[in-house]
Design a protein around this motif. Sequence first.
Motif, PDB file in Angstrom:
ATOM      1  N   GLU A 128      48.000  20.699  34.960  1.00 26.62           N
ATOM      2  CA  GLU A 128      48.367  19.515  35.751  1.00 26.62           C
ATOM      3  C   GLU A 128      48.028  18.237  34.984  1.00 26.62           C
ATOM      4  O   GLU A 128      48.815  17.306  34.929  1.00 26.62           O
ATOM      5  N   LEU A 129      46.826  18.217  34.401  1.00 26.86           N
ATOM      6  CA  LEU A 129      46.412  17.025  33.652  1.00 26.86           C
ATOM      7  C   LEU A 129      47.328  16.777  32.455  1.00 26.86           C
ATOM      8  O   LEU A 129      47.583  15.627  32.095  1.00 26.86           O
ATOM      9  N   LEU A 130      47.808  17.850  31.856  1.00 21.16           N
ATOM     10  CA  LEU A 130      48.751  17.661  30.748  1.00 21.16           C
ATOM     11  C   LEU A 130      49.985  16.921  31.256  1.00 21.16           C
ATOM     12  O   LEU A 130      50.460  15.975  30.632  1.00 21.16           O
ATOM     13  N   LYS A 131      50.462  17.359  32.407  1.00 20.52           N
ATOM     14  CA  LYS A 131      51.699  16.745  32.927  1.00 20.52           C
ATOM     15  C   LYS A 131      51.469  15.315  33.404  1.00 20.52           C
ATOM     16  O   LYS A 131      52.299  14.439  33.181  1.00 20.52           O
ATOM     17  N   THR A 132      50.361  15.091  34.067  1.00 14.61           N
ATOM     18  CA  THR A 132      50.189  13.796  34.732  1.00 14.61           C
ATOM     19  C   THR A 132      49.500  12.758  33.851  1.00 14.61           C
ATOM     20  O   THR A 132      49.701  11.574  34.047  1.00 14.61           O
ATOM     21  N   VAL A 133      48.682  13.204  32.906  1.00 12.86           N
ATOM     22  CA  VAL A 133      47.938  12.223  32.119  1.00 12.86           C
ATOM     23  C   VAL A 133      48.171  12.381  30.620  1.00 12.86           C
ATOM     24  O   VAL A 133      48.862  11.578  29.991  1.00 12.86           O
ATOM     25  N   VAL A 134      47.629  13.465  30.080  1.00 18.82           N
ATOM     26  CA  VAL A 134      47.518  13.574  28.628  1.00 18.82           C
ATOM     27  C   VAL A 134      48.876  13.608  27.923  1.00 18.82           C
ATOM     28  O   VAL A 134      49.078  12.953  26.913  1.00 18.82           O
ATOM     29  N   LEU A 135      49.796  14.404  28.479  1.00 18.49           N
ATOM     30  CA  LEU A 135      51.111  14.527  27.850  1.00 18.49           C
ATOM     31  C   LEU A 135      52.196  14.013  28.797  1.00 18.49           C
ATOM     32  O   LEU A 135      53.339  14.490  28.782  1.00 18.49           O
ATOM     33  N   HIS A 136      51.813  13.044  29.595  1.00 14.44           N
ATOM     34  CA  HIS A 136      52.731  12.588  30.644  1.00 14.44           C
ATOM     35  C   HIS A 136      54.088  12.120  30.090  1.00 14.44           C
ATOM     36  O   HIS A 136      55.138  12.424  30.661  1.00 14.44           O
ATOM     37  N   ASP A 137      54.039  11.408  28.974  1.00 13.96           N
ATOM     38  CA  ASP A 137      55.296  10.922  28.399  1.00 13.96           C
ATOM     39  C   ASP A 137      56.220  12.080  28.021  1.00 13.96           C
ATOM     40  O   ASP A 137      57.419  12.044  28.258  1.00 13.96           O
ATOM     41  N   PHE A 138      55.627  13.085  27.422  1.00 15.35           N
ATOM     42  CA  PHE A 138      56.434  14.251  27.054  1.00 15.35           C
ATOM     43  C   PHE A 138      56.963  14.960  28.296  1.00 15.35           C
ATOM     44  O   PHE A 138      58.078  15.466  28.325  1.00 15.35           O
ATOM     45  N   TYR A 139      56.104  14.999  29.318  1.00 11.97           N
ATOM     46  CA  TYR A 139      56.535  15.648  30.562  1.00 11.97           C
ATOM     47  C   TYR A 139      57.751  14.934  31.135  1.00 11.97           C
ATOM     48  O   TYR A 139      58.688  15.565  31.634  1.00 11.97           O
ATOM     49  N   SER A 140      57.754  13.604  31.004  1.00 16.47           N
ATOM     50  CA  SER A 140      58.899  12.874  31.538  1.00 16.47           C
ATOM     51  C   SER A 140      60.161  13.147  30.711  1.00 16.47           C
ATOM     52  O   SER A 140      61.267  13.106  31.227  1.00 16.47           O
ATOM     53  N   LEU A 141      59.985  13.472  29.437  1.00 16.10           N
ATOM     54  CA  LEU A 141      61.150  13.791  28.598  1.00 16.10           C
ATOM     55  C   LEU A 141      61.623  15.232  28.786  1.00 16.10           C
ATOM     56  O   LEU A 141      62.816  15.509  28.803  1.00 16.10           O
ATOM     57  N   TYR A 142      60.650  16.142  28.860  1.00 20.64           N
ATOM     58  CA  TYR A 142      60.993  17.575  28.906  1.00 20.64           C
ATOM     59  C   TYR A 142      60.276  18.290  30.049  1.00 20.64           C
ATOM     60  O   TYR A 142      59.462  19.197  29.791  1.00 20.64           O
ATOM     61  N   PRO A 143      60.536  17.928  31.292  1.00 17.72           N
ATOM     62  CA  PRO A 143      59.766  18.532  32.396  1.00 17.72           C
ATOM     63  C   PRO A 143      59.855  20.066  32.420  1.00 17.72           C
ATOM     64  O   PRO A 143      58.877  20.739  32.732  1.00 17.72           O
ATOM     65  N   ALA A 144      61.012  20.601  32.058  1.00 21.05           N
ATOM     66  CA  ALA A 144      61.196  22.053  32.195  1.00 21.05           C
ATOM     67  C   ALA A 144      60.381  22.854  31.189  1.00 21.05           C
ATOM     68  O   ALA A 144      60.160  24.046  31.369  1.00 21.05           O
ATOM     69  N   ARG A 145      59.929  22.191  30.144  1.00 21.76           N
ATOM     70  CA  ARG A 145      59.158  22.946  29.136  1.00 21.76           C
ATOM     71  C   ARG A 145      57.731  23.247  29.595  1.00 21.76           C
ATOM     72  O   ARG A 145      57.075  24.135  29.064  1.00 21.76           O
ATOM     73  N   PHE A 146      57.221  22.468  30.541  1.00 20.21           N
ATOM     74  CA  PHE A 146      55.799  22.563  30.880  1.00 20.21           C
ATOM     75  C   PHE A 146      55.517  23.667  31.888  1.00 20.21           C
ATOM     76  O   PHE A 146      56.204  23.817  32.879  1.00 20.21           O
ATOM     77  N   ASN A 147      54.472  24.433  31.615  1.00 15.98           N
ATOM     78  CA  ASN A 147      54.066  25.482  32.554  1.00 15.98           C
ATOM     79  C   ASN A 147      52.591  25.817  32.361  1.00 15.98           C
ATOM     80  O   ASN A 147      51.969  25.393  31.397  1.00 15.98           O
ATOM     81  N   ASN A 148      52.063  26.555  33.323  1.00 14.12           N
ATOM     82  CA  ASN A 148      50.650  26.958  33.250  1.00 14.12           C
ATOM     83  C   ASN A 148      50.518  28.453  32.997  1.00 14.12           C
ATOM     84  O   ASN A 148      51.265  29.237  33.556  1.00 14.12           O
ATOM     85  N   LYS A 149      49.539  28.791  32.166  1.00  7.25           N
ATOM     86  CA  LYS A 149      49.171  30.194  32.018  1.00  7.25           C
ATOM     87  C   LYS A 149      47.646  30.245  32.017  1.00  7.25           C
ATOM     88  O   LYS A 149      47.008  30.021  30.971  1.00  7.25           O
ATOM     89  N   THR A 150      47.081  30.489  33.165  1.00  7.71           N
ATOM     90  CA  THR A 150      45.622  30.545  33.244  1.00  7.71           C
ATOM     91  C   THR A 150      45.098  31.664  32.336  1.00  7.71           C
ATOM     92  O   THR A 150      45.644  32.774  32.332  1.00  7.71           O
ATOM     93  N   ASN A 151      44.060  31.336  31.583  1.00 10.16           N
ATOM     94  CA  ASN A 151      43.466  32.295  30.647  1.00 10.16           C
ATOM     95  C   ASN A 151      43.015  33.574  31.348  1.00 10.16           C
ATOM     96  O   ASN A 151      42.900  33.630  32.575  1.00 10.16           O
ATOM     97  N   GLY A 152      42.734  34.567  30.550  1.00  7.52           N
ATOM     98  CA  GLY A 152      42.209  35.816  31.089  1.00  7.52           C
ATOM     99  C   GLY A 152      41.290  36.451  30.061  1.00  7.52           C
ATOM    100  O   GLY A 152      41.148  35.952  28.943  1.00  7.52           O
ATOM    101  N   ILE A 153      40.668  37.541  30.457  1.00 11.49           N
ATOM    102  CA  ILE A 153      39.701  38.213  29.571  1.00 11.49           C
ATOM    103  C   ILE A 153      40.030  39.704  29.490  1.00 11.49           C
ATOM    104  O   ILE A 153      40.628  40.260  30.406  1.00 11.49           O
ATOM    105  N   ALA A 154      39.618  40.326  28.394  1.00 16.75           N
ATOM    106  CA  ALA A 154      39.816  41.767  28.231  1.00 16.75           C
ATOM    107  C   ALA A 154      38.719  42.471  29.029  1.00 16.75           C
ATOM    108  O   ALA A 154      37.582  42.569  28.601  1.00 16.75           O
ATOM    109  N   GLU A 155      39.084  42.939  30.203  1.00 18.75           N
ATOM    110  CA  GLU A 155      38.052  43.502  31.080  1.00 18.75           C
ATOM    111  C   GLU A 155      37.523  44.825  30.534  1.00 18.75           C
ATOM    112  O   GLU A 155      36.430  45.241  30.888  1.00 18.75           O
TER     113      GLU A 155
END
Length: 803
Positions: free
Chosen positions: A425-452
Amino acid sequence: TKEQFITQFKKRLSEKYAMGVEDASPTELYNTLGSLMHSAYSSDRHHTWRQYLLNKQKQAYYFSIEFLPGKLMASNLLNMDWLETVEEGLAELGIDLADLTEVEQDMALGNGGLGRLASCFMDSIASCGLPGNGNGIRYEYGLFKQKFIDGHQVELPDDWLSTGNVWEVRKDSKAVDVCFYGQVHLEEDANGKLKPVYKNQQVLRAVPYDTGMIGYKNNIVNNMRLWSVEIPNSEESKYRSLEERRTIEDLTAVLYPDDSNAKGQMTRLAQEYFFVSAGIQSIVRYYHTLKEPIHRIHEYVAIHINDTHPALCIPEFMRIMLDEEGMSWEEAWAVTLKVMSYTNHTIMAEAMEKWPIDMLKQLLPRIYQIIEEIDRRFVEETELKVHDRSIIDRTRIINHNQVHMAHLAIIGSHSINGVAKLHSELLKTVVLHDFYSLYPARFNNKTNGIAERRWLQLANRPLSSVLDKTIGTSWRDNPEDLQQLLNYQDDQKVLNALAAAKRQNKENLAALIKKTQDITVSPDAIFDVQIKRLHAYKRQLLNLMHIIKCYQDIKNNPDSEFYPRVFIFGAKAAPSYAYAKTIIKCINETANLVNNDPDVKDRLKIVFLENYNVSLAEVIIPAADVSEQISLASKEASGTSNMKLMLNGAVTIATLDGANIEIRDAVGEENINIFGITEQEVYDYYESNTYSAVSYFEKDPVIRRVLEAFIDGTIPNIQSEGREVFDSLIRYNDEFFVLRDFESYVKAQEKITECYKDKRKWQKISLINIANAGVFSADETVKRYADDIWQIEPVTEYSSKKG
Ligand code: C3B
């Protein structure tokens, strides 16, 4: 079977060393077992490779400048489904498997979270039967070994290859050339196409070393390919002196221990291009064996850029498509975009890589030309799209004499993801906001995980066996089945069994602490753990301030009741990060003071374990009662030790940062201890510029007393370090709001102590944490990458129908 194993093992030992079991050293036994395993899974590796080839399966390539696998023997045995047989077989020969795994050196080709995530992904990709491979650097020296001398961190080289590496295979036949320096200009060829002509290039040889990435009980073996530099035969005569040769060989000699501050070293930039170029060349070479037209390469290949370090994948792929495959710019750009995807792992400004133009031009002249053209076209295209021209200044690749690697990665990728919901969310709204406005469809989240598998099945066998007995074994294949444990949250027998497992792990860690640090700790105490790189934003200092407060409380009131706690730290500081080293010194000196103060009477212990690494984590995590996840809200992209600790039944104390938020959502507010300001409040402070650290110092007597201990001699031997910490908070206004969060942190800690005293309540919360940790399985994470980003599918047996 066990009998077959024993026969094979003895035979191999005799062939390899002309020895019997009685005479062999642990190293010889380890090498024998490793070589036996290697022979066994190599045919699976071959078979897997053939399936991918015959099916012409689309494969993903995970480009990462860091991989942090730790030790491989136990996890390979587990995944091969050999673990029990081998353990029993060895036991029959009078050998303890643990003595052999002890011999293995940690493969520490990474700094921390980033590299460890890459290795968890490698394990999960293979375990899900997905066609995915790693691509990186075979550093001759891994992350430095940390020692404490007089409380200071001292760095020693990690000569991890000195004892050999049974898992890797050198593939001379797959070596490629990588070129640096020289001059380049474009000339028209016979067909009127522009072709680069090079002069005075330095040609280096990239030799791959392949390590099998073994899937969990599925006979899939993928590949992690790490590249090492050599001087090609043709160039031998150029480098006569040892010194000249050494300069070349230095290219893959060391892992940069400062992952957030590349400081413009040419070697680092050369490392980045080296593994990128070698990797892409070898991918394209393989692609040609499929005999498919080059403009369809994106249907067969996905390349993932793990953080910005491999961002040169984009111009390098372009270079090959243009110069070697003869594509037009438009064709080349179209396939590049479809092939590339990028993960951002941090919002910390200093970790956003930038390279001076002059350096890039000098080291990689052709690549620089291509970057310039990507930038030019980006500006041209964006001008048509936006009204506000300032957006171009903020997003273009080349600006202020620097090349912005994140901008390059974003502009050249079809997918850009963050690593936890808040972070994305912060990437979209703050850090990379300009890019988000250019390429909204490219942005997505993948929450990390661990090898259980590694972090529970292998690291915590006492807990694993309680789980087997309580809910059956399906959780081993499907971690979400841990949920079944929720049915037992009021079952005192199960709670007792879980507590007994924790107790056993704590005794184990206590023994290690005694052995390595000569500190006696009681497993009855609360084991409070903070393990991660030492960084100001992660706020080990907040933890230390709370410890000092506890110490002062005891000193002021020696007979008061104080529930015993052991504060355990593990952390390396980047060698050039002076402030981080200062914090280490302060923690060590506080430990010295507190651990030896007779008034404390064992109620407080501080243990800073030296040389924190994957293997140490495997001992600490199962023994933890409390998991410290106390970064300033908004700063920790995700965190992954938070997931590992939760899975092992630790109760979290956390800010609303990174994946902590998703952990809270998984376990419920009442089963986690949240404190501190929110990310919104942090940004409000930035906006209003109203934060005043000194006001907390002035109005809060507890804070004042704690901070004074840093400068009034209470903690001995930290004259300059204590002053530095004090100044960072008071004079320089506490960049990470430590004082702002102190009071609520102390309250949360007090709640933890109260809760711990209520054994039953604590055990239930611990159980709820274990039960809900399944959602953080990296298997699930990589499946989402596979579906949404890479568009790769699990391997199926080759069927001739596919032609
Ligand atoms: C780390 C981040 O600091 C962690 O929050 C995150 O969990 C991991 O990456 C994995 O995504 N990170 C790192 O170790 N090194 C970097 N250069 C950037 C981020």
